[in-house]
Design an enzyme around this catalytic site. Sequence first.
Site, PDB file in Angstrom:
ATOM      1  N   ALA A  63       0.858  -1.192   0.000  1.00 47.11           N
ATOM      2  CA  ALA A  63       0.000   0.000   0.000  1.00 47.11           C
ATOM      3  C   ALA A  63       0.888   1.233   0.000  1.00 47.11           C
ATOM      4  CB  ALA A  63      -0.886   0.013   1.247  1.00 47.11           C
ATOM      5  N   LYS A  64       0.320   2.355  -0.325  1.00 50.48           N
ATOM      6  CA  LYS A  64       1.042   3.637  -0.171  1.00 50.48           C
ATOM      7  C   LYS A  64       0.001   4.734  -0.147  1.00 50.48           C
ATOM      8  CE  LYS A  64       5.347   4.295  -0.775  1.00 50.48           C
ATOM      9  NZ  LYS A  64       6.460   3.891   0.000  1.00 50.48           N
TER      10      LYS A  64
END
Length: 432
Positions: free
Chosen positions: A122-123
Amino acid sequence: MASNTTNQAADAGEPEQQTEPESALETARRQLERAAIHLDLNANVIERLKHPMKVQRVSIPLEHDDGHVEVFTGYRAQHDSVRGPFKGGMRYHPAVTEDECIGLSMWMTWKCAVMDLPFGGAKGGIVINPKSLSDGEKERLTRRFAQELRDVIGPMHDIPAPDMGTDARAMSWFMDAYSMLEGETTPGVVTGKPPVIGGSYGREDAPGRSVAIIAREACDYYGYPLEETTVAVQGFGSVGANAAHLLDEWGAAVVAVSDVNGAAYDPSGLEIDSIPTHEEEPEAVTKYADETISNEELVELAVDMLIPAAVGNVLTEDNAGDVRADIIVEGANGPTTFAADAIFEERNVPVIPDILANAGGVTVSYFEWLQDINRRAWQLERVNEELEREMLTAWEAVREEVNTREISWRDAAYVVALSRLAKAHEARGLWP
Ligand code: GLU
């Protein structure tokens, strides 16, 4: 090209604007397609991996110190969770875009898989220049961001961490806001916290430490004795500075380090300890230097090893032909464009990829998360020993693919990651 006192790889820092020759998403997708060629992978799995599972877009109203309210945009891209909860940093940077978050979330999926961590990728980030904010403004912004993301994060679901423009302090506010809203102290919702509230010793140094470990192994592999190796490091934030300090300690001659203002240069090796760290004095690398050069010159120095540990897209088709280093170890996330990679491959310049080299950050984040959910802290020695072991295991897995398939280090790292991801996807299947 702008450099920076921090890094994209992990954690705290001062972002700089730059032109993007290629978006992180474009690079990530091209790298995926390219690497997939080397593997007899189920095309359906590759198709799924080209897309994020979910992207959350939020508006974050911030009351400035003077009372006026401004609304900022934030994102959280969750790419793949077949191997475990989503994991990845949050950056505060004016150039944050949805696509950039998606591209960076893909890199987190590969990074966690290369390291064999039970996490997906994720980011997230907020489109903002953190340098323009007071501490109070940063705190209000971070708390509100935590509230807006509350439904999509959680210690068993998605665990943010520091990235460009964010640091341990921001993680404390984030953890506190989430915990207050949940009504229970939840340290495992975020990593990169200060140890006093469940952070891990060694987390802050970890990305730079892993870069140094991988640089050391690369020197060994290519027959460069560390004591005779010259290194140029772009970026003197947590990744660049820690990598430079360790390599210096282990005997290498670090001849250049830089921040956004330029580079300190000494062909016979800098005295790294005399250069102020970002915490000691931000952006002061060139201030006390006898000889300075520009960031562009640093990248093209005739050194044995170049470590780009500042921002993304610094090695492009425009300068890849002029890079004179024999080996490149990526400290930042995405410092090499797809086009530059092709040039390096043609020129036989090995590029050890970010998803292996700077993976120490997320690896110690994993240790932190384990400590949080088990409510038991580890000593620094244990953290560093286990990090060393994990890095060497991942290095061996990638090296094996380099040797047996005769492919680039990046392709080899992707092969390791994709095989693990594909096996997990096939085992779990597509539901419904
Ligand atoms: N932001 C760091 C990275 O890009 C660390 C992510 C994490 O610890 O979750 O690897």
